[in-house]
Every structure is written in C-alpha cells, then in structure tokens.
Scaffold this active site. Structure first.
Site, short mmCIF file in Angstrom:
data_model
loop_
_atom_site.label_atom_id
_atom_site.label_comp_id
_atom_site.label_asym_id
_atom_site.label_seq_id
_atom_site.Cartn_x
_atom_site.Cartn_y
_atom_site.Cartn_z
N LEU A 153 1.53 -153.09 53.64
CA LEU A 153 2.12 -153.77 54.58
C LEU A 153 0.95 -154.31 55.58
O LEU A 153 0.10 -153.62 55.88
CB LEU A 153 3.35 -153.22 55.14
CG LEU A 153 3.14 -151.80 55.94
CD1 LEU A 153 2.52 -152.05 57.23
CD2 LEU A 153 4.18 -150.90 56.06
N PHE A 252 -7.00 -165.56 53.82
CA PHE A 252 -7.97 -164.89 54.34
C PHE A 252 -9.52 -165.64 54.30
O PHE A 252 -10.63 -165.01 54.03
CB PHE A 252 -8.11 -163.36 53.39
CG PHE A 252 -7.34 -162.29 54.01
CD1 PHE A 252 -5.97 -162.48 53.39
CD2 PHE A 252 -7.72 -161.15 54.67
CE1 PHE A 252 -5.16 -161.43 54.19
CE2 PHE A 252 -6.68 -160.36 55.39
CZ PHE A 252 -5.46 -160.59 55.11
N CYS A 263 -7.36 -150.73 59.58
CA CYS A 263 -7.74 -150.66 58.03
C CYS A 263 -8.76 -150.84 57.71
O CYS A 263 -9.63 -150.24 57.40
CB CYS A 263 -6.58 -151.20 57.38
SG CYS A 263 -4.68 -150.48 57.40
N LYS A 266 -12.38 -149.19 58.92
CA LYS A 266 -12.54 -147.75 58.48
C LYS A 266 -12.25 -147.54 57.10
O LYS A 266 -13.00 -146.87 56.11
CB LYS A 266 -11.23 -146.61 59.05
CG LYS A 266 -10.05 -147.20 58.47
CD LYS A 266 -9.16 -145.82 59.04
CE LYS A 266 -7.66 -146.20 58.53
NZ LYS A 266 -7.54 -145.84 57.12
N1 LIG Z 1 -1.25 -149.77 59.90
C1 LIG Z 1 -1.36 -150.55 59.03
O1 LIG Z 1 -1.17 -151.62 58.81
C2 LIG Z 1 -1.50 -149.58 57.56
C3 LIG Z 1 -1.35 -150.45 56.39
C4 LIG Z 1 -1.49 -149.64 55.14
C5 LIG Z 1 -1.84 -148.62 55.20
N2 LIG Z 1 -2.10 -147.95 56.25
C6 LIG Z 1 -2.38 -146.42 56.22
O2 LIG Z 1 -1.14 -145.54 56.45
C7 LIG Z 1 -1.66 -144.34 57.16
C8 LIG Z 1 -1.06 -144.49 58.65
O3 LIG Z 1 -1.45 -145.45 59.50
P1 LIG Z 1 -0.83 -145.78 60.57
O4 LIG Z 1 -1.36 -147.09 61.10
O5 LIG Z 1 0.80 -145.78 60.41
O6 LIG Z 1 -0.95 -144.69 61.58
P2 LIG Z 1 -0.54 -144.30 63.12
O7 LIG Z 1 -1.54 -143.52 63.86
O8 LIG Z 1 0.07 -145.29 63.65
O9 LIG Z 1 0.64 -142.83 62.66
C9 LIG Z 1 0.30 -141.61 62.25
C10 LIG Z 1 1.45 -140.94 63.00
O10 LIG Z 1 1.19 -139.64 62.12
C11 LIG Z 1 1.55 -138.43 63.25
N3 LIG Z 1 1.03 -137.17 62.48
C12 LIG Z 1 -0.22 -136.85 62.33
N4 LIG Z 1 -0.08 -135.58 61.74
C13 LIG Z 1 1.08 -135.20 61.60
C14 LIG Z 1 1.59 -134.15 61.09
N5 LIG Z 1 0.90 -133.00 60.49
N6 LIG Z 1 2.96 -134.01 60.97
C15 LIG Z 1 3.67 -135.24 61.48
N7 LIG Z 1 3.30 -136.27 61.95
C16 LIG Z 1 1.85 -136.19 62.13
C17 LIG Z 1 0.76 -139.04 64.43
O11 LIG Z 1 1.48 -138.48 65.48
C18 LIG Z 1 1.16 -140.52 64.25
O12 LIG Z 1 2.25 -140.95 65.04
C19 LIG Z 1 -3.28 -144.64 57.47
O13 LIG Z 1 -3.81 -143.82 56.36
C20 LIG Z 1 -3.46 -145.84 57.18
O14 LIG Z 1 -4.95 -146.33 56.61
C21 LIG Z 1 -1.90 -148.46 57.54
#
Ligand SMILES: NC(=O)c1ccc[n+]([C@@H]2O[C@H](COP(=O)([O-])OP(=O)(O)OC[C@H]3O[C@@H](n4cnc5c(N)ncnc54)[C@H](O)[C@@H]3O)[C@@H](O)[C@H]2O)c1
Length: 442
Positions: A153, A252, A263, A266
C-alpha cells in the site's frame, strides 16, 4: 476469521481496519499505550484519507478492537500479523529486526492451536525461516506456520490500495497456511485481485525488488532532469514521451528533489546489504542510493543559489514538509535535508504543511517557524520553495503571492507550475529539469 495485528502503525492500522471491513474479526495491538488509548477514543493517530470513517464503522459493527496486550487476541486468532517497524539499523543499513523478533517471541508464548503467523512488515529474505527457529525455541510445542505477505500500500491512498491491490503476494510452502490465507483474502479474490502464491523467500524478495525498482525509476528520471538542465529539454515531456511506452509505464517518472519516505531509503539499503553479503551485489541499487542521497543534499544549494540576497538573515518560505502529499509522514522527507542546509547557512526558515506540521516539529530543528497557511508563510520572505506537491499548493493566487514575497522567487521542486505562469508575472523561477525557459517578463 479471527485476526490479530501486532503493530498499529500506517500498515497495521490500515490493513487491520480493511480486514475488519471485509467481515473478519480484528484486534489491532500496539505496545504504544497512548496510541491505543487514542484509537479507543475514536481518534486516528495518523493522517490517511478515509481511515477515520472506516475505523469508526468497523468499531461500531463490533469487528474491530484495539489493545495493548496481545494475549487474548493471539490466543483466539487464526492469523497473527506482524506489522511492526523494520527501520535501518544504525551503522550498517541492515533492516533492524529487533521489533519483529520480539513480536514473534511474544506470539510463540501465547498462541494456542494451529496459528498462521504472517510477516507484513518488510523483512529481508530468510526472515521467515529465522522466525520459525525463534518460535520453536520459545515454544517447542507451538503449532505455527510462518508466512510472508508483504504489503504494497501507498500512504495517502492506502485504503484503495489495500482493497483494490494490483496483486497480493503470499509466500508459504505449508498447505494448511495456504488455505487459511486464501480464505482470509477471499473477499479480494472475488474482486479479481491477482493472488500470487510463492515460496516464502521469493515473497520476501518481491517486496524489496519492487521498492528498489521504483526507487531506480525515480532516480532515472531525476538524472534525465539534470541532463535537460544542462543541454536543454523538458523533463516532463521526456517522462511523458517514454512513459507512454507500455514497456516503461508513466508512473514514478516525476522528477523532483529525490525520493524519501518510510520505505524506499531503508529498503534499498537493506537490499544492498543482503545482496552484498550473499555475494550478488546489486550495483544498480548501490548507485541509486548514492545518487539519491547526493540529490537530496543538493536541493538546499539549489534554493540558496536562487536567492538574490546573502543567505545569512534571509527568510525562505517552505511549502510542504511531508515526503509526499496526503500523509503526515516525515520519515526521510527531502524537506529535512533542505531545511537543514538552509539553516546551516544562516537562513530563517518559515514553513507550512497542510497536515504534517505536528510530525515536522518532532524532527526539524526548533528554530523553524511554522505558518498558518501558504500566504502567511510567504509574507516578507526572500524566496519560496515548493517541496511537497499538496493539491492546496497547485492553484495559489500567484499575483497575491508576488505581492507578499519580498523577492518574487519561486523554486518549484515538484514542477507543479508551468514556468510561464510564474515568469510572465515577473517571478524568478527555478524548477526541475527545465533546460529552456520562456523569456523573463520585462
Ligand atoms: N508505511 C508504509 O507505507 C509501508 C508500506 C508497505 C510496507 N511497510 C512496512 O510495514 C512495516 C510497518 O511500517 P509502518 O510504517 O506501519 O510502521 P510504524 O512505525 O508506523 O508502526 C509500527 C508500530 O509497531 C508498534 N510495535 C513495535 N513493536 C511492537 C510489539 N512488539 N508489539 C506491538 N506493537 C509493536 C510500534 O509502536 C508502532 O506503532 C515496516 O516493515 C514497513 O517497511 C510500510
């Protein structure tokens, strides 16, 4: 089906809410108690268009709940997602898997009966296998299958992307897990979304390969923009001219200040590290990351060069701070580099962003001043730079802007204005990838 979503950030909250909207019973868990408290009060901790409404409806329908403790949700769950952060590890650029590992240990100690544990977090190839070992060590009796289901997403369009994805990728060799995942995503397959079942390693790689490819596409057009500036040419027309080729595609291909966000920076680094250690270095991506970093660093210089006054004591209005529009996410935003290099040269920075200012305050130096709107931001400034292409900046009253600015200088790092619109009004204009500009107004 019963779903537990560990990690309620951008990905966890959107995915969990959308799964509940499909009719599944979902508990979103986060160890950040204030986040969960806000969600329980009906407040959405992130900015994502349409999400507040969707959360409200599914909470009211009793399908979506929030908790800080995973015990109850994991015990009864058919599927437990791990959607915690995987930031760059300090020092070496590898993905920091400490949150993923911690979540897996907690799940292992709690799960009952056959449970499918799914990594939705972006994790390096081989992580699924590592999680199986971690879980077996923590709970040798646990009956758990680890599946990879990377998320594609885009922030700002996340609900639409989740509900109408280009594809869903599911990596598993376990027939029971495959059945559970197929049932979970059945509402999507009815919408004809392609569901691609692969080996787990392949699924993990697909996510990094997709992000690296997109980062490369952006970097390619940014280099074409630099070339246009040197030899003459219009990068927007180059992008259109190549993008209409079905083999290339038009997305893009917007030249700008370099990619940022939560994303691409990293994930490209992590892929590079994985590939180097595997003895199959991804030289293209190594170059992409270097080119992008230097581009972000050069954007502040572009603004400084456009000013008609010495930087020290000058004021620059910065429109847009988030790494892209329709999100409040500031992670690795090019605005951070630009603002810092302006401040380093003694420039006073006044900034405005439609939704990102609260997040910006957490990452930008305290000396940045925040304005209540684009015109307030421009008032008395020695130049204005557009960093993020929010819709709210696309139709500014240029005559009013000219009157408000001390010097009518616009640096449009997103090419949202036709140069002629500014130049004909007597602005000094700097864009991206515009080799030949209309003549200056007399
Ligand atoms: N943001 C994006 O657009 C996107 C898109 C695709 C994939 N991703 C991937 O998805 C993953 C999450 O990204 P995000 O942007 O949602 O991160 P984020 O930092 O917004 O959210 C992560 C959440 O996990 C919580 N957390 C950490 N350890 C925990 C535990 N043990 N128990 C419960 N909660 C815990 C944190 O408090 C935080 O609220 C990453 O690996 C990212 O690369 C992100």
């Amino acid at each position: 089906m019963r779903v537990a979503m560990i990690g309620t950030g951008y990905v966890g909250l959107v995915s969990g809410t959308c799964f509940s909207d499909f009719g599944h019973e979902v508990t979103c868990i986060d160890k950040d108690a204030s986040k969960i408290e806000r969600l329980k009060q009906g407040e959405i901790p992130i900015f994502e268009p349409g999400l507040d409404d969707l959360v409200r409806r599914n909470v009211a329908a009793g399908r979506l709940q929030f908790d800080t403790d995973l015990t109850q949700a994991v015990r009864g769950a058919d599927v437990v997602f791990i959607a915690v952060g995987t930031p760059s590890r300090r020092g070496d650029g590898h993905a920091d898997l400490s949150y993923v590992h911690a979540a897996a240990r907690e799940i292992a100690r709690t799960a009952e009966g056959f449970t499918v544990v799914v990594t939705k977090s972006t994790v390096p190839v081989g992580t699924g296998a590592d999680l199986e070992h971690i879980i077996a060590e923590a709970a040798p009796e646990a009956d758990i299958a680890v599946v990879s289901n990377p998320e594609f997403l885009r922030e700002g369009a996340a609900i639409e992307d989740f509900k109408r994805p280009d594809r869903v990728v599911i990596g598993t060799d376990d027939p029971r897990a495959r059945e559970v995942m197929a049932a979970l995503y059945r509402p999507l397959s009815l919408n004809a979304a392609p569901i691609l079942f692969t080996e787990r390693n392949t699924a993990e790689l697909i996510k990094y390969a997709a992000n690296a490819f997109l980062a490369m596409k952006i970097t390619f057009i940014n280099e074409m923009a630099d070339l246009c500036e040197k030899v003459g040419g219009n990068v927007q027309e180059v992008a259109r001219g190549i993008g209409l080729d079905g083999r290339i595609g038009s997305k893009f291909l917007h030249a700008g200040p370099g990619y940022g966000g939560s994303c691409f920076p990293k994930d490209t680094l992590a892929l590079m590290r994985t590939a180097q250690e595997a003895g199959a270095p991804t030289r293209l991506i190594e170059t992409v990351t270097t080119v992008n970093e230097s581009r972000k660093a050069a954007m502040g210089r572009r603004v400084l060069d456009a000013l008609d006054v010495p930087p020290r004591g000058a004021t620059v209005a910065v429109l847009g701070l988030t790494f892209k529009p329709n999100t409040d996410d500031m992670r690795d935003s090019p605005a951070i580099n630009i603002v810092q290099s302006l401040l380093d040269r003694g420039v006073k920075v006044r900034a405005f962003d439609p939704v990102g200012m609260a997040e910006a305050r957490k990452v930008l130096p305290d000396s940045v001043e925040y304005a209540s709107g684009p015109y307030e931001c421009a008032e008395g400034a020695d130049g204005l730079v557009i960093v993020t292409e929010w819709d709210a900046f696309r139709a500014l009253d240029l005559d009013r802007l000219k009157q408000l600015l001390k010097s009518p200088i616009v640096v449009d790092l997103r090419n949202i204005y036709p140069p002629g619109d500014l130049i004909s009004r007597g602005f000094k204009y700097v864009g991206i990838g515009r080799g030949h500009l209309p003549p200056a107004a007399p």
